[in-house]
Design a protein around this motif. Structure first.
Motif, short mmCIF file in Angstrom:
data_model
loop_
_atom_site.label_atom_id
_atom_site.label_comp_id
_atom_site.label_asym_id
_atom_site.label_seq_id
_atom_site.Cartn_x
_atom_site.Cartn_y
_atom_site.Cartn_z
N ILE A 1 12.99 2.62 1.06
CA ILE A 1 12.28 1.34 1.06
C ILE A 1 10.79 1.56 0.83
O ILE A 1 10.16 0.85 0.03
N GLU A 2 10.22 2.54 1.51
CA GLU A 2 8.80 2.82 1.32
C GLU A 2 8.48 3.16 -0.14
O GLU A 2 7.53 2.64 -0.72
N LEU A 3 9.27 4.05 -0.71
CA LEU A 3 9.02 4.47 -2.08
C LEU A 3 9.16 3.31 -3.05
O LEU A 3 8.33 3.14 -3.97
N ALA A 4 10.19 2.48 -2.87
CA ALA A 4 10.40 1.33 -3.75
C ALA A 4 9.23 0.36 -3.67
O ALA A 4 8.79 -0.20 -4.69
N LEU A 5 8.71 0.13 -2.48
CA LEU A 5 7.60 -0.80 -2.32
C LEU A 5 6.32 -0.26 -2.93
O LEU A 5 5.53 -1.00 -3.53
N ARG B 1 6.14 1.72 -5.52
CA ARG B 1 6.27 1.59 -6.97
C ARG B 1 6.14 0.16 -7.45
O ARG B 1 5.78 -0.09 -8.60
N ALA B 2 6.41 -0.78 -6.55
CA ALA B 2 6.30 -2.20 -6.91
C ALA B 2 4.94 -2.79 -6.54
O ALA B 2 4.72 -3.99 -6.69
N TYR B 3 4.02 -1.95 -6.07
CA TYR B 3 2.69 -2.40 -5.64
C TYR B 3 2.77 -3.45 -4.54
O TYR B 3 2.06 -4.45 -4.55
N LYS B 4 3.64 -3.22 -3.59
CA LYS B 4 3.77 -4.10 -2.44
C LYS B 4 3.30 -3.36 -1.18
O LYS B 4 3.70 -2.22 -0.94
N GLY B 5 2.46 -4.01 -0.40
CA GLY B 5 2.07 -3.44 0.87
C GLY B 5 3.19 -3.57 1.88
O GLY B 5 4.12 -4.36 1.71
N TYR B 6 3.11 -2.78 2.94
CA TYR B 6 4.14 -2.92 3.98
C TYR B 6 3.59 -2.56 5.35
O TYR B 6 2.63 -1.80 5.50
N VAL B 7 4.23 -3.16 6.35
CA VAL B 7 4.04 -2.80 7.76
C VAL B 7 5.44 -2.67 8.32
O VAL B 7 6.10 -3.67 8.64
N LEU B 8 5.92 -1.44 8.43
CA LEU B 8 7.31 -1.17 8.79
C LEU B 8 7.37 -0.43 10.11
O LEU B 8 6.70 0.59 10.30
N GLY B 9 8.17 -0.94 11.02
CA GLY B 9 8.30 -0.32 12.33
C GLY B 9 8.91 1.07 12.24
O GLY B 9 9.77 1.34 11.40
N ASP C 1 -0.46 2.68 -12.00
CA ASP C 1 -1.87 2.66 -12.39
C ASP C 1 -2.71 3.47 -11.40
O ASP C 1 -2.18 4.12 -10.50
N GLN C 2 -4.01 3.41 -11.53
CA GLN C 2 -4.89 4.26 -10.73
C GLN C 2 -5.58 3.50 -9.60
O GLN C 2 -6.61 3.95 -9.09
N SER C 3 -5.04 2.36 -9.20
CA SER C 3 -5.62 1.62 -8.09
C SER C 3 -5.49 2.43 -6.80
O SER C 3 -4.58 3.24 -6.64
N LEU C 4 -6.41 2.20 -5.86
CA LEU C 4 -6.44 2.96 -4.62
C LEU C 4 -5.65 2.25 -3.52
O LEU C 4 -5.83 1.05 -3.29
N TRP C 5 -4.79 3.01 -2.87
CA TRP C 5 -3.98 2.51 -1.77
C TRP C 5 -4.13 3.45 -0.58
O TRP C 5 -4.38 4.64 -0.74
N THR C 6 -3.92 2.88 0.60
CA THR C 6 -4.11 3.65 1.83
C THR C 6 -2.82 3.71 2.64
O THR C 6 -2.18 2.68 2.87
N TRP D 1 1.20 0.73 4.32
CA TRP D 1 0.76 1.03 2.95
C TRP D 1 0.08 -0.22 2.45
O TRP D 1 0.67 -1.32 2.48
N CYS D 2 -1.17 -0.12 2.03
CA CYS D 2 -1.93 -1.31 1.69
C CYS D 2 -3.05 -0.96 0.72
O CYS D 2 -3.45 0.20 0.61
N PRO D 3 -3.56 -1.96 -0.01
CA PRO D 3 -4.72 -1.70 -0.87
C PRO D 3 -5.88 -1.13 -0.06
O PRO D 3 -6.10 -1.54 1.08
#
Length: 417
Positions: free
Chosen positions: A212-216, A218-226, A293-298, A318-320
């Motif tokens: 799930i983490e990897l898929a998100l 790759r889709a440029y989606k942030g997450y907060v997963l327990g 792309d080369q956008s920065l994520w944390t 995982w978030c911008p």
């Protein structure tokens, strides 16, 4: 509520119900089946507390529950197509580019062994291991409201390893064993492919790691997963020396690093917690996949502490780059919406009253409940005011359904025959 507002709300209900029935009409080849589906929807929205087949039949004026049962099992229509209609309907009503897709599950207590997917398994609904079915759901949550957009019945290995049992419950041959995270991943991928507008995914620790983490990402989606306290974290930043389990890392968080924030409004006001956020690494998205792309994520660790007993909960994030802890707390706080949706759907809309034992019956019943819930969300949204109490909405819906209003459409006509 003034007479004018009551009048306008009833008119809104009438219009919403009529439009919902028009949306689902192409799913049914025969007018009689469409009429049965309309009657089923009327029953779910009616004022009766129990939405059993007999209760729905009585509300529709039928001599018995046979027509209500037929729409779940003996007629031919595609529950997946209805799910897609509901998803489109919800997005049309609640769309926001910053929305959160919330994944969770709920249990359906059952007797016996014949209901599809039933078995002794843990459900948070009962807080114990008991005989039940488990359904995995996805809810769309935005500033405009919330509603279900996807669902899937979980089949334990005791079912998928027993072909005779699968045949008896009419489980499609293509259905094989899938873990709950796999079911959740399929829902996320469907939402992405359907271009559902959302920026985040939130879920509890059952769904918090792996594919799930990897898929998100790759889709440029942030997450907060327990995650559990034993989940391992480490910093990818040479200037930040953090490594260990979430529980161990939390022990080293200093008092000044905690901030008190609301996770959203609750029934008794803001739901306050103490939060600590550790950004572990900021990197370009293409560090994980050259196609990105080369956008920065944390990547980071979010910790929530209860004000009452100090209990800690942990989340992988995982978030911008530059996303503040206030935003992450808000995303995690939106998980409450699916719990509210489960409660409303079970107590007001018949989600807890699934009587069909088949695979198709479960998904058809649940999909019709999802449509009913989406109607609640639409009425709230269009009413342009604070969300009315669910019980008031249900009573208004019942008034529309049983008043002989034209919104009953084919259902009323079919009941007369």
């Amino acid at each position: 509520m003034s007479s004018a507002s009551l009048e306008s709300t009833l008119e809104l209900w009438s219009t919403t119900l009529r439009q919902a029935k028009q949306r689902i009409r192409p799913l049914f080849a025969a007018p009689s089946v469409a009429a049965s589906a309309n009657a089923f929807l009327d029953g779910l929205l009616g004022g009766e507390r129990r939405k059993t087949g007999w209760m729905r039949a009585e509300a529709a004026g039928d001599p018995g529950p046979w027509r209500q049962q037929a729409i779940l099992g003996r007629t031919h229509w595609d529950a997946e197509a209805l799910r897609d209609v509901v998803c489109d309907y919800v997005v049309e009503t609640l769309a926001s580019p910053d929305a959160v897709l919330v994944i969770d599950e709920t249990g359906f207590l059952k007797q016996g062994k014949a209901s599809c997917g039933v078995g002794r398994q843990y459900t948070g609904s009962a807080g114990k291991i008991t005989n039940c079915q488990i359904g995995v759901f996805a809810a769309y949550v935005s500033d405009q409201g919330h509603a279900f957009i996807d669902r899937r019945l979980y089949l334990p290995k005791a079912w998928t390893g027993d072909p005779a049992r699968l045949r008896a419950a009419h489980v499609p041959e293509a259905v094989t064993f899938a873990t709950k995270p796999r079911l959740a991943l399929a829902m996320i991928e469907r939402a992405v492919q359907a271009e559902v507008p959302f920026a985040w995914v939130a879920a509890d620790s059952i769904y918090g790691v792996g594919e799930i983490e990897l898929a998100l990402r790759r889709a440029y989606k942030g997450y907060v997963l327990g995650v559990t306290g034993q989940h391992h974290f480490w910093s990818w930043d040479a200037n930040l020396d953090v490594v260990g389990t979430a529980a161990d890392i939390a022990k080293g968080i200093s008092d000044q690093d905690w901030v008190r924030l609301s996770a959203g409004a609750g029934t008794k006001g803001p739901r306050l917690f103490d939060w600590a956020y550790l950004p572990l690494a900021t990197l370009r998205a293409d560090a994980l996949d050259a196609a990105l792309d080369q956008s920065l994520w944390t990547r980071g660790l979010l910790v929530r502490r209860s004000l009452s007993d100090g209990a800690l909960a942990y989340f992988t994030t995982w978030c911008p780059a530059g996303t503040p802890v206030e935003r992450l707390a808000m995303v995690e706080g939106r998980r409450w919406a699916i719990e509210d949706a489960f409660e409303t759907a079970k107590t007001e809309l018949g989600l807890a009253h699934i009587e069909s034992r088949s695979w198709h019956g479960w998904h058809r019943h649940v999909s019709l409940v999802m449509l009913a819930f989406a109607m609640l969300a639409r009425v709230r949204r269009l009413a342009n005011g604070p969300p009315p109490k669910t019980t008031i909405i249900a009573k208004l819906a019942g008034a529309v359904v049983h008043s002989g209003d034209p919104a009953r459409g084919d259902a009323a006509g079919a009941a007369a025959h």
